[in-house]
Design a protein around this motif. Structure first.
Motif, mmCIF file in Angstrom:
data_model
loop_
_atom_site.group_PDB
_atom_site.id
_atom_site.type_symbol
_atom_site.label_atom_id
_atom_site.label_comp_id
_atom_site.label_asym_id
_atom_site.label_seq_id
_atom_site.Cartn_x
_atom_site.Cartn_y
_atom_site.Cartn_z
ATOM 1 N N LYS A 73 23.069 -5.562 -25.710
ATOM 2 C CA LYS A 73 21.587 -5.680 -25.869
ATOM 3 C C LYS A 73 21.256 -6.185 -27.409
ATOM 4 O O LYS A 73 20.434 -6.805 -27.465
ATOM 5 N N GLU A 74 22.187 -5.726 -28.273
ATOM 6 C CA GLU A 74 22.110 -6.083 -29.662
ATOM 7 C C GLU A 74 22.350 -7.569 -29.975
ATOM 8 O O GLU A 74 21.936 -8.253 -30.460
ATOM 9 N N THR A 75 23.401 -7.821 -29.155
ATOM 10 C CA THR A 75 23.719 -9.462 -29.240
ATOM 11 C C THR A 75 22.664 -10.302 -28.491
ATOM 12 O O THR A 75 22.282 -11.291 -28.792
ATOM 13 N N GLY A 76 22.285 -9.678 -27.494
ATOM 14 C CA GLY A 76 21.140 -10.276 -26.576
ATOM 15 C C GLY A 76 19.791 -10.389 -27.553
ATOM 16 O O GLY A 76 19.171 -11.568 -27.445
ATOM 17 N N ALA A 77 19.557 -9.589 -28.176
ATOM 18 C CA ALA A 77 18.567 -9.483 -29.085
ATOM 19 C C ALA A 77 18.493 -10.667 -29.937
ATOM 20 O O ALA A 77 17.493 -11.645 -30.552
ATOM 21 N N TYR A 78 19.672 -10.941 -30.732
ATOM 22 C CA TYR A 78 19.872 -12.190 -31.580
ATOM 23 C C TYR A 78 19.538 -13.401 -30.877
ATOM 24 O O TYR A 78 18.989 -14.482 -31.320
ATOM 25 N N LEU A 79 20.371 -13.192 -29.596
ATOM 26 C CA LEU A 79 20.314 -14.821 -28.829
ATOM 27 C C LEU A 79 19.058 -15.014 -28.337
ATOM 28 O O LEU A 79 18.466 -16.199 -28.347
ATOM 29 N N ILE A 80 18.309 -13.883 -27.975
ATOM 30 C CA ILE A 80 16.705 -14.286 -27.553
ATOM 31 C C ILE A 80 15.867 -14.881 -28.780
ATOM 32 O O ILE A 80 15.270 -15.866 -28.441
ATOM 33 N N LYS A 81 16.150 -14.164 -30.146
ATOM 34 C CA LYS A 81 15.474 -14.617 -31.010
ATOM 35 C C LYS A 81 15.597 -15.885 -31.573
ATOM 36 O O LYS A 81 14.940 -16.644 -31.706
ATOM 37 N N GLN A 82 17.223 -16.295 -31.769
ATOM 38 C CA GLN A 82 17.582 -17.544 -32.007
ATOM 39 C C GLN A 82 17.431 -18.785 -31.158
ATOM 40 O O GLN A 82 17.094 -19.802 -31.544
ATOM 41 N N TYR A 83 17.400 -18.609 -29.690
ATOM 42 C CA TYR A 83 17.383 -19.605 -28.670
ATOM 43 C C TYR A 83 16.109 -19.514 -28.005
ATOM 44 O O TYR A 83 16.078 -20.261 -27.249
ATOM 45 N N GLY A 84 15.522 -18.609 -28.259
ATOM 46 C CA GLY A 84 14.196 -18.637 -27.211
ATOM 47 C C GLY A 84 14.611 -18.008 -25.631
ATOM 48 O O GLY A 84 13.845 -18.699 -24.690
ATOM 49 N N LEU A 85 15.787 -17.516 -25.533
ATOM 50 C CA LEU A 85 15.918 -17.224 -24.075
ATOM 51 C C LEU A 85 15.264 -16.102 -23.619
ATOM 52 O O LEU A 85 14.413 -15.242 -24.225
ATOM 53 N N ASP A 86 14.814 -16.405 -22.054
ATOM 54 C CA ASP A 86 13.957 -15.450 -21.370
ATOM 55 C C ASP A 86 14.693 -13.869 -21.430
ATOM 56 O O ASP A 86 15.565 -14.104 -21.007
ATOM 57 N N GLU A 87 14.043 -13.258 -21.888
ATOM 58 C CA GLU A 87 14.561 -11.792 -21.975
ATOM 59 C C GLU A 87 15.190 -11.167 -20.851
ATOM 60 O O GLU A 87 16.270 -10.557 -20.658
ATOM 61 N N LYS A 88 14.239 -11.183 -19.772
ATOM 62 C CA LYS A 88 14.695 -10.464 -18.323
ATOM 63 C C LYS A 88 15.909 -11.402 -17.842
ATOM 64 O O LYS A 88 16.711 -10.779 -17.332
ATOM 65 N N GLU A 89 15.926 -12.670 -18.050
ATOM 66 C CA GLU A 89 17.040 -13.531 -17.461
ATOM 67 C C GLU A 89 18.414 -13.050 -18.208
ATOM 68 O O GLU A 89 19.296 -13.000 -17.754
ATOM 69 N N HIS A 90 18.165 -12.879 -19.538
ATOM 70 C CA HIS A 90 19.168 -12.596 -20.273
ATOM 71 C C HIS A 90 19.919 -10.926 -20.162
ATOM 72 O O HIS A 90 21.261 -10.924 -19.923
#
Length: 379
Positions: free
Chosen positions: A249-266
């Motif tokens: 979830k911590e790596t995901g928070a960075y990826l979501i912020k950096q690349y605009g990934l959809d949070e639910k999908e990630h």
């Protein structure tokens, strides 16, 4: 028949990249120094890729052969001259060693044909093809470099398939059913079944490295500390499974912020990968997955890079710090890098290792958090 040259006749080479080329109608020439494997490829010309599932499905891979790059340089260069693709799955650290031979092959090739060659390093490393290209260029003359445009293309890629250590003395390879091969290309290239072309690789490779590779490493190091043998056995411990989830979830928070990934999908992607890791048919050992901790603790690798990026972005990284601390406690006596890290810690302390291996300043708040987690895990 279309031809491809693949450096690395190991399990990833045979069970993933080479297999996809074979199934796409290519003759695959594997290049490796593993003489027994090369001899078997030439003698048998076929092998099985077995899926780690309840049904134990398998598929036959044919139209394969092998060359030993230590003793058959000319033959390797001849194959490079005829190939559409040149790929690697040999380990990032080995790329400089194969670059001189590849450069010779490219030099000969551009004198013989105008047909394009597509070079793709299929390694768990950001920008692996760029790294290989740099080493190849070091061995080419200015005259040859001036002739590369339109003839030799270099494309970065992201690869994802779990292939455990194989016990049997056979060419056959056990692999998980899931795989992903994403290639960043800005021109039309010959089709390969299973290859996905994208205009920008960064979101794909970081999503993969900081979810799949980070997650795998966290499981391995925490499992090792708790005396677990395999990845699936480790994840059966719900406390470890939850710790892995929180780290991702911590790596995901960075990826979501950096690349605009959809949070639910990630978050669904994280859960899908945790389920992949639970595959008991892989029987994947924690010491295999955790091996080479110095590389895994590198500044741009699966543990340190997402931590430093999270810190820069003002995001939480305490679970990542715990994962790094667990990696520093990985003292498997048969792993040379693990032994080296333990010796460095004994002689100079944890902050020294984090500076020398991971590029972290001794005064960094990340270093302070890792030391805190290290002492807690050690006790």
């Amino acid at each position: 028949m279309k031809r491809t040259v693949h450096f690395g006749a190991g399990n990833i080479g045979r069970g993933f990249i080479g297999a996809l080329f074979s199934k796409s109608g290519y003759h695959v020439t594997f290049v490796d120094i593993a003489e027994k494997v090369i001899d078997k490829l030439n003698a048998e010309g076929t092998y099985q890729v077995k899926l780690a599932t309840e049904k134990h499905e398998s598929e036959t891979i044919s139209n394969v052969s092998g060359l030993n790059n230590l003793h058959q340089e000319k033959e390797v260069m001849d194959e490079i001259a005829k190939a559409s693709y040149l790929t690697t799955a040999i380990g990032p650290n080995i790329l400089p060693r194969i670059a001189p031979l590849i450069s010779k092959g490219i030099e000969n090739r551009i004198l013989e044909t105008d047909e394009p060659l597509y070079v793709i390093a299929c390694e768990n490393q950001i920008g692996a093809t760029d790294i290989l290209k740099g080493h190849i260029m070091d061995h080419l003359s200015d005259e040859v470099k001036s002739k590369l445009e339109g003839k030799v293309y270099f494309f970065n890629s992201a690869v994802d398939r779990i292939v455990p250590i194989q016990e049997q003395d056979s060419l056959d390879v056990l692999v998980e059913p899931y795989y992903e091969w994403v290639v960043e290309a800005d021109v039309s290239i010959p089709p390969v079944n299973g290859m996905t072309i994208v205009p920008d690789l960064a979101p794909f490779i970081e999503r993969k490295l900081f979810t799949v590779n980070t997650g795998h490493a966290v499981i391995a190091y925490l499992g090792y500390l708790k005396g677990k043998t395999t990845i699936d056995e480790t994840l059966a411990d719900e406390s470890i499974a939850e710790q892995v989830r929180e780290t991702l979830k911590e790596t995901g928070a960075y990826l979501i912020k950096q690349y605009g990934l959809d949070e639910k999908e990630h978050l669904a992607y994280i859960e899908k990968n945790i389920e992949r890791f639970k595959n008991s048919y892989l029987n994947d050992g924690v010491t295999r997955v955790g091996r080479a901790p110095m590389r895994k603790l590198g500044p741009d690798d699966r543990l340190i890079r997402p931590t430093t990026e999270a810190q820069k972005a003002g995001l939480s990284y305490s679970n990542l710090a715990k994962a790094i601390a667990a990696a520093l406690l990985f003292d498997h006596p048969e792993d040379q890098e693990a032994v080296e890290i333990q010796n460095m810690i004994k002689e100079n302390g944890v902050p020294y290792v984090l500076k020398e291996v991971s590029g972290l300043d001794v005064t960094s708040p990340i270093t302070a958090e890792i030391i805190c987690q290290y002492e807690e895990l050690k006790s």
